[in-house]
Design a protein around this motif. Structure first.
Motif, PDB file in Angstrom:
ATOM      1  N   HIS A 231      39.436  35.729  39.447  1.00 33.49           N
ATOM      2  CA  HIS A 231      39.187  34.967  38.089  1.00 33.49           C
ATOM      3  C   HIS A 231      37.636  35.157  37.675  1.00 33.49           C
ATOM      4  CE1 HIS A 231      42.874  33.332  36.494  1.00 33.49           C
ATOM      5  NE2 HIS A 231      43.270  32.641  37.935  1.00 33.49           N
ATOM      6  N   ARG A 232      37.471  35.312  36.437  1.00 31.49           N
ATOM      7  CA  ARG A 232      35.999  34.998  35.604  1.00 31.49           C
ATOM      8  C   ARG A 232      35.761  33.762  35.786  1.00 31.49           C
ATOM      9  NH1 ARG A 232      34.761  37.635  30.601  1.00 31.49           N
ATOM     10  NH2 ARG A 232      32.631  37.066  31.451  1.00 31.49           N
ATOM     11  N   PHE A 439      44.305  37.478  29.660  1.00 28.99           N
ATOM     12  CA  PHE A 439      43.186  37.804  30.694  1.00 28.99           C
ATOM     13  C   PHE A 439      42.538  39.105  30.261  1.00 28.99           C
ATOM     14  CE2 PHE A 439      46.178  35.069  33.599  1.00 28.99           C
ATOM     15  CZ  PHE A 439      45.144  34.051  33.673  1.00 28.99           C
ATOM     16  N   TYR A 444      38.679  40.430  31.918  1.00 31.11           N
ATOM     17  CA  TYR A 444      39.095  40.683  33.446  1.00 31.11           C
ATOM     18  C   TYR A 444      39.357  42.100  33.424  1.00 31.11           C
ATOM     19  CZ  TYR A 444      40.156  35.720  34.313  1.00 31.11           C
ATOM     20  OH  TYR A 444      40.016  34.432  34.693  1.00 31.11           O
ATOM     21  N   HIS A 448      42.950  42.999  37.717  1.00 26.21           N
ATOM     22  CA  HIS A 448      42.835  41.620  37.868  1.00 26.21           C
ATOM     23  C   HIS A 448      43.764  40.844  36.741  1.00 26.21           C
ATOM     24  CE1 HIS A 448      39.124  41.763  40.516  1.00 26.21           C
ATOM     25  NE2 HIS A 448      39.955  42.142  41.048  1.00 26.21           N
TER      26      HIS A 448
END
Length: 491
Positions: A231-232, A439, A444, A448
């Motif tokens: 995750h960011r 996402f 992302y 991911h």
């Protein structure tokens, strides 16, 4: 992520770990037995006290003998059956047999009266991952008897008769639960084997991922602990633009619910701005299901690069002008998400596949995948076709279903561990499309975005089904999405 090791390499993996750790194979077997018993005593109804364990002559049987001792020490009534003279069994089987307490009732299988008491448990420890031919003789007869029994059935590591890496080819034990050690064996993830495996549980016995990596063949198992690092991070000064501007294209007349679900899911997955572009003569006739959604009228000429991510296909229909489809692919060069009729139109117009931006994410269910690449005789062949398709086209392919399979352009294949049978409901796939697009829009990487989307989607289904069970619908999955971030500790 857990590497999925081939059955023929498991013995070498164990030997390397035993040597590196300075322990014995018997010590490793004891770890496996303790892991099994820890699962058993916290999962199985404590009122069930009668346990029947059937132990083959190899190390899977040795696991069974060790489990018999440990369960008896926890005051279960254990009846152990062995199928071959103890002198002819593996060294670790014999070592565990010598440790059995007197209170464990031990019987050779050919002296068994065939009676299984009501409200009891059968534990299968006949064969492990090494089997490479159909079981026969006394072993086959035993499995056939056990399969007819009405007791709760549990397999140690893998149901007896099931090969580790291939499709079943003979009589196989039908388990209600399979407790596999360290990583899932490949065949435990095949849809053809659902009736043999029951519920799958993976128990850690201490072998490090670094040790397993030396034996990996490009197949992995995605778990909750793998997700946070993908995750960011955002901060208090982040604004809605940082969370991405997403466009969902689809929704022909009578099918606008699909893009509504995708768009709603994108918002719940944390997108900053989400637009709908329904395939209607007057797109403003659509009624967004929530006020936060906006409308976008696309005419095949507008610049789409103002969007951070695009998903196409939900509810689109097969009447789409192919020139319009081509224009989307030409006007937006970043990776996109393609689902539903977006995939069916690719199957009908395969030249379009080469125009898709590299690293885009395609999310077919089994039938849609079949239309794209042709029929497969089994899941093993389907996996190979998915791999070839992803590599040849530079795309990410998300093959939906139990243990959804994500195939990456470099050939790696990753099975998902989250989700359950209650997610088999209309619109569930549209929800996944919106989540992956969200996402992507948040910046992302496509890999991911696909992995986070797949895992969070499955987890949302698990959470929603706790109160809805068979009555769960796609909207319930959407409402559970925020809770998945809480469950995984992602702020």
């Amino acid at each position: 992520m857990l590497p999925i090791i081939s059955g023929e390499q498991v013995k070498h993996l164990d030997q390397q770990y035993i040597s590196a750790e300075g322990i014995s194979s018997l010590d490793l077997m004891e770890r496996a037995a303790n892991a099994f018993v820890a699962w058993f005593t916290t999962t199985i109804n404590p009122n069930i006290k009668q346990v029947y364990i059937f132990a083959g002559p190899g190390n899977n049987g040795g696991d069974g003998v060790a489990i018999a001792r440990l369960l008896q020490e926890r005051y279960y009534n254990v009846h152990l059956f062995y199928l071959q003279e103890v002198a002819d069994c593996s060294a670790d089987f014999k070592a565990n047999y010598s440790r059995l307490p007197d209170k464990v009732l031990v019987t050779k299988f050919n002296e068994w009266n065939g009676i299984i008491a009501e409200h009891s448990v059968i534990i299968d420890g006949v064969f492990g991952v090494g089997i490479n031919r159909p079981i026969e003789g006394v072993f086959q007869r035993l499995i056939q008897i056990l399969n007819k029994a009405t007791a709760l059935k549990i397999a140690i590591d893998i149901p007896s008769g099931l090969p580790a890496d291939q499709i079943a080819f003979g009589t196989v034990f039908r388990a209600d639960h399979t407790v596999s050690f360290q990583f899932p064996k490949l065949s435990l993830l095949f849809p053809e084997h659902a009736s043999f495996i029951g519920e799958l549980h993976i128990m850690d016995i201490g072998i490090s991922e670094e040790t397993m990596d030396a034996f990996q063949v490009g197949r992995f198992y995605l778990r909750a602990k793998d997700i946070p690092s993908l995750h960011r991070s955002f901060h208090r000064f982040s604004h809605k633009g940082d969370y991405g501007k997403v466009l969902i294209i689809g929704g022909a007349k009578g099918k606008t619910g699909a893009i509504n679900l995708s768009a709603h899911a994108a918002l719940r997955t944390d997108s900053g701005l989400v637009h709908l572009a329904p395939y209607l003569e007057d797109p403003y006739l659509i009624q967004p299901i929530i006020s936060e959604l906006m409308l976008f009228q696309d005419d095949s000429k507008q610049n789409l690069n103002n969007f951070d991510a695009i998903a196409i296909g939900p509810g689109w229909g097969m009447g789409v002008d192919i020139a319009y489809y081509q224009s989307i692919l030409a006007r937006f060069q970043k990776p996109i998400v393609i689902d539903a009729d977006g995939l069916n139109l690719l199957a009908a117009n395969p030249d379009l596949i080469h125009k898709i931006p590299k690293n885009s994410v395609l999310t077919p269910h089994l039938k849609e995948f079949e239309r794209l690449v042709g029929k497969s005789k089994d899941h093993l062949e389907r996996m190979e076709k998915a791999k070839n398709f992803a590599i040849a086209n530079g795309l990410i392919l998300v093959l939906k279903g139990a243990h959804t399979l994500v195939t990456l352009p470099d050939g790696r294949q990753i099975f998902n561990s989250s989700g359950n049978q209650y997610m088999a409901t209309a619109g569930s796939g549209d929800v996944l499309t919106g989540m992956i697009a969200s996402f992507l829009g948040q910046g992302y990487s496509p890999e991911h975005a696909a992995l986070c989307g797949v895992y969070h989607h499955g987890l949302a289904g698990e959470l929603a089904s706790k109160s809805k069970w068979r009555g769960m619908i796609a909207s319930d999955i959407i409402e559970a999405i925020p809770r998945t971030f809480l469950e995984l500790g992602i702020k």
